[in-house]
Design an enzyme around this catalytic site. Structure first.
Site, PDB file in Angstrom:
ATOM      1  N   LYS A 129     -13.719-123.280  25.673  1.00 29.17           N
ATOM      2  CA  LYS A 129     -13.964-122.482  26.721  1.00 29.17           C
ATOM      3  C   LYS A 129     -14.461-123.127  27.905  1.00 29.17           C
ATOM      4  O   LYS A 129     -14.385-122.458  29.113  1.00 29.17           O
ATOM      5  CB  LYS A 129     -15.134-121.322  26.278  1.00 29.17           C
ATOM      6  CG  LYS A 129     -14.866-120.382  25.334  1.00 29.17           C
ATOM      7  CD  LYS A 129     -13.988-119.268  25.705  1.00 29.17           C
ATOM      8  CE  LYS A 129     -13.440-118.007  25.128  1.00 29.17           C
ATOM      9  NZ  LYS A 129     -12.788-116.847  25.942  1.00 29.17           N
ATOM     10  N   TYR A 160     -15.660-123.994  19.976  1.00 29.26           N
ATOM     11  CA  TYR A 160     -15.150-123.217  20.633  1.00 29.26           C
ATOM     12  C   TYR A 160     -15.811-123.133  21.971  1.00 29.26           C
ATOM     13  O   TYR A 160     -14.994-122.962  23.219  1.00 29.26           O
ATOM     14  CB  TYR A 160     -15.999-121.916  19.950  1.00 29.26           C
ATOM     15  CG  TYR A 160     -15.960-120.621  20.768  1.00 29.26           C
ATOM     16  CD1 TYR A 160     -15.134-119.846  21.200  1.00 29.26           C
ATOM     17  CD2 TYR A 160     -17.403-120.344  21.615  1.00 29.26           C
ATOM     18  CE1 TYR A 160     -15.070-118.721  21.806  1.00 29.26           C
ATOM     19  CE2 TYR A 160     -17.489-119.124  21.973  1.00 29.26           C
ATOM     20  CZ  TYR A 160     -16.293-118.283  22.482  1.00 29.26           C
ATOM     21  OH  TYR A 160     -16.237-117.241  23.366  1.00 29.26           O
ATOM     22  N   GLU A 170     -21.981-119.613  25.768  1.00 27.72           N
ATOM     23  CA  GLU A 170     -22.000-120.870  24.824  1.00 27.72           C
ATOM     24  C   GLU A 170     -21.689-121.924  25.551  1.00 27.72           C
ATOM     25  O   GLU A 170     -22.070-123.060  25.089  1.00 27.72           O
ATOM     26  CB  GLU A 170     -21.109-120.299  23.853  1.00 27.72           C
ATOM     27  CG  GLU A 170     -21.246-119.554  22.594  1.00 27.72           C
ATOM     28  CD  GLU A 170     -22.111-120.242  21.571  1.00 27.72           C
ATOM     29  OE1 GLU A 170     -22.091-121.370  21.344  1.00 27.72           O
ATOM     30  OE2 GLU A 170     -23.330-119.515  21.374  1.00 27.72           O
ATOM     31  N   THR A 225     -18.173-117.661  28.612  1.00 30.56           N
ATOM     32  CA  THR A 225     -19.305-117.441  27.865  1.00 30.56           C
ATOM     33  C   THR A 225     -20.758-118.151  27.950  1.00 30.56           C
ATOM     34  O   THR A 225     -20.532-119.400  28.458  1.00 30.56           O
ATOM     35  CB  THR A 225     -18.856-117.563  26.337  1.00 30.56           C
ATOM     36  OG1 THR A 225     -19.959-117.425  25.535  1.00 30.56           O
ATOM     37  CG2 THR A 225     -18.116-118.669  26.263  1.00 30.56           C
TER      38      THR A 225
END
Ligand code: NAP
Ligand code: GDD
Length: 380
Positions: free
Chosen positions: A161, A157, A135, A133
């Site tokens: 990841k 999160y 992110e 991601t």
């Protein structure tokens, strides 16, 4: 011979579009779904194959990313040609409240998939796609972000990841596995989860257009995202696994837009012009004019005059995050040149698709009008 794919997270937005796409490509598709006390297969009901039918091509299995035995035995039973690891606790804000679970499902869950393939001797047979991601870039070190941009995750999160990303690279390098990361920037659709900001906005604008609900409360409206359509992004996942060599790719549109402008565009779809005033938590958005004809043609009823002059957007700090990702914009050069991937939807087309669908849905779901618990101001 049809290829066999295993999709974790098949009941989610991407899982549903990917399953549909792979079935169209002639694949046999297996999906892992979680047991839940209420049905959670709404997004894939249209492709569901009754177990009593012969010649079935879609199979669902109960499972959970936190259960290694379950993951390993499913991989052993299915012996997939391709695994798309999409399952995750995918909400950034919620990850601050459930950090341990997020690490278990998103970080260790990825390890469980890789280890199952390795332990079962499927390293030369099974290709793996890991749902990485944008992110990961978090507090961005470069603009735009490419495959070479250093990571700086800003939430439990994103940190989980980050582990998923690197363990995928590590298994590729250590064991020669065909394991690849798709570093996907935000992608949305009419079936996007209702607590992500785009869907929260398109649902709210639709409800307000139809005369229910008064005001949409949002958090940081200055945040900017590179938003694409999930349908374009699942094509990229398949292209990544179809390459002769495994590799990591940024998938993005290359255009970034603020949450505030997304709101403006969603109201614009129904012919309503919004003006923002005030700063910080005092910021609000009011409707200053409505094009009655456009409103009627898009909403199917009325002229939108009930919206005129109304405050329709306000800030609730409850939606702020302890650490925020202020801006993301991807450089998709590698995906365009190596994969031949190009997005078909721009932001206008994405918003039109989401608004059309939510207007239809909200008009149908009159229990929502009556103030059911599912109002538009979700906690996340
Ligand atoms: P989503 O709609 O939230 O779907 C997540 C899926 O994972 C759902 O099927 C969910 O099941 C399942 N899941 C969650 N925890 C699980 C567990 N412990 N065991 C088994 N399944 C579990 O997410 P999405 O938008 O489709 O995203 C797909 C993947 O891409 C995720 O890994 C996400 O982090 C990543 N990603 C998404 C974006 C984006 O913008 N959409 C961008 C980059 C990366 P339930 O239906 O039962 O909840
Ligand atoms: N959810 C939400 N709700 N976000 C809001 C709100 C609100 O009321 N108000 C402002 N925002 C801001 C968030 O602070 C964030 O900066 C931005 O809108 C986007 O939030 P989300 O739609 O929740 O998505 P995300 O960018 O945090 O995460 C999504 O994209 C990632 C890829 O960059 C998720 O799909 C992740 O799973 C994915 O990895």
């Amino acid at each position: 011979m049809s290829k066999t794919a295993l999709i974790t997270g098949i009941t989610g937005q991407d899982g549903a579009y990917l399953a549909e796409y792979l079935l169209k490509q002639g694949y046999i598709v297996h999906g892992i779904k979680r047991r839940s006390s209420s049905l959670n297969t709404e997004r894939i009901d249209h492709i569901y194959d009754d177990p009593h039918n012969s010649g079935r091509r879609l199979f669902l299995h109960y499972g959970d990313m936190t259960d290694s035995l379950n993951i390993t035995s499913l991989v052993q039973k299915i012996q997939p040609d391709e695994i798309y690891n999409l399952a995750a606790m995918s909400h950034v804000k919620v990850s601050f409240e459930t950090p341990e679970y997020t690490a278990n499902a998103d970080a260790l869950g990825t390890l469980r998939i890789l280890e199952a393939v390795r332990m079962l001797g499927l390293t030369g047979h099974t290709r793996i796609y890991q749902a990485s991601t944008s992110e990961l870039y978090g507090l961005v070190r470069q603009v735009p972000q490419s495959e070479d941009t250093p990571f700086y995750p800003r939430s439990p999160y994103a940190v989980a990841k980050l582990y998923g990303y690197w363990i995928t690279v590590n298994y590729r390098e250590a064991y020669g596995m065909h394991a690849s990361n798709g570093i996907l920037f935000n992608h949305e659709s009419p079936i996007r989860g209702e607590t992500f900001v785009t869907r929260k906005i398109t649902r709210a604008v639709s409800r307000m257009a139809l005369g229910c609900d008064d005001c949409l409360y949002l958090g940081n409206m200055s945040a900017k995202r590179d938003w694409g359509h999930a349908k374009d992004y699942v094509r990229a996942m398949h292209l990544i696994l179809s390459q002769p060599e495994p590799d990591d790719y940024v998938i993005a549109t290359g255009i970034t837009t603020s949450v505030r402008d997304f709101v403006r565009m969603a109201f614009g779809y129904i012919g309503a012009e919004i003006e923002f005033s005030g700063e910080g938590t005092a910021e609000e958005g009011r409707i200053v004019s409505v094009n009655g004809e456009l409103f009627n043609s898009r909403v199917g009823t009325g002229d939108g005059s009930h919206l005129k002059g109304r405050r329709v957007v306000a800030v609730d700090p409850a939606y702020f995050r302890p650490t925020e990702v202020e801006m993301l914009v991807g450089d998709n050069t590698k995906a365009r040149t190596k994969l031949g991937w190009q997005p078909q939807y721009d932001l206008d087309a994405l918003i039109a698709d989401m608004m059309k669908s939510d207007l239809k849905l909200m008009a149908r779901e009159d229990y929502l009008r009556k103030g059911g618990y599912r109002t538009m101001n979700y906690f996340e």
